[in-house]
Design an enzyme around this catalytic site. Sequence first.
Site, short mmCIF file in Angstrom:
data_model
loop_
_atom_site.label_atom_id
_atom_site.label_comp_id
_atom_site.label_asym_id
_atom_site.label_seq_id
_atom_site.Cartn_x
_atom_site.Cartn_y
_atom_site.Cartn_z
CE LYS A 203 -3.14 2.25 3.27
NZ LYS A 203 -4.23 1.99 4.20
C1 R5P Z 1 -2.57 4.32 8.64
O1 R5P Z 1 -1.54 4.08 9.11
C2 R5P Z 1 -3.50 3.31 8.27
O2 R5P Z 1 -2.84 2.20 7.76
C3 R5P Z 1 -4.58 3.71 7.31
O3 R5P Z 1 -5.22 2.54 6.96
C4 R5P Z 1 -4.08 4.41 6.10
O4 R5P Z 1 -3.50 5.63 6.44
C5 R5P Z 1 -5.15 4.57 5.01
O5 R5P Z 1 -6.08 5.40 5.35
P1 R5P Z 1 -6.26 6.81 4.66
O6 R5P Z 1 -6.91 6.55 3.33
O7 R5P Z 1 -7.15 7.54 5.60
O8 R5P Z 1 -4.90 7.43 4.49
#
Ligand code: R5P
Length: 293
Positions: A203
């Site tokens: 990710k």
């Molecule tokens: C953060 O550390 C988490 O893994 C969240 O899942 C990640 O930041 C994704 O969420 P967002 O789309 O709010 O950035």
Amino acid sequence: MPDVDELKEAKKFYTDRPQKTEGFFLKFSNSLDWGMKNRLSRIFNPVSGRTVMLAIDHGYFQGPTTGLERIDLNILPLVPYADTLMLTRGILRSIVPPATSKSIVLRVSGGTSILKELSNEQIAVDIEESIRLNVCAMAVQVFIGGEFEKESIINMTKMVDIGTRYGIPTLAVTAVGKDMARDARYFRLATRICAELGAHYIKTYYIDEGFETVTASCPVPIVMAGGKKIPERDALTMAHNAVQQGASGVDMGRNIFQSEDPVAMIQAVKAVVHDSESPDKAFDLYNTLKNQK
Ligand code: R5P
């Protein structure tokens, strides 16, 4: 036991039809074992090859952030539209109905809070929990360039080793320090390190310049993180650009659950990801769904 007294002679061998060896639909994942592939197929839709992951794990280091104060009320209505939920075991056990058919990606690193150095994480969930909770992947934060870079990388490689024993994939989540440059060079470095060391998918954030070089140089699927809340149309454009530039879907949180209409927004994101809908049409869909209420 089948009755063996009157066995019929087997004859449907179709000798004129060669048996097919089918490849696996997901980028560079063909060499994985059956269990890994089966779990990945529950995260990524085998038809589109992509996923809409709904990230709601933010509380593991920042508590009840905006939009996640009441997951039972604010998030459960979104679940039918997501392919996968990314969350902690605490929220999974306490709030998500076990009858759900959605795949689960479990946050397994942690141990820090916004009050201290965030990169100082450890593995905070036993592999037995991931098996017990029937998860489809385990998520580990990796802080390339961070103070505890090495420790976070080793957290990930440990989960790759342990997960491989049981057929559970590891998702590496690239975390970027506040003062670090968010550019293609950094994300190529971060994603490639995670992939080289065994992450099954990664990710990472979208960038306007050179995102396609990040997906091109990463030998495993990439899902786009949403990042901080931006206007709905911009978030849909970002998701559109990411999948058109090689991402295998999104793992979005705030840009969905902090939207003015989260149920409409997740459906618009889904249209962009699975149907390759244009940002304009997806934004129209968002407005139409929002105005129906
Ligand atoms: C953060 O550390 C988490 O893994 C969240 O899942 C990640 O930041 C994704 O969420 P967002 O789309 O709010 O950035």
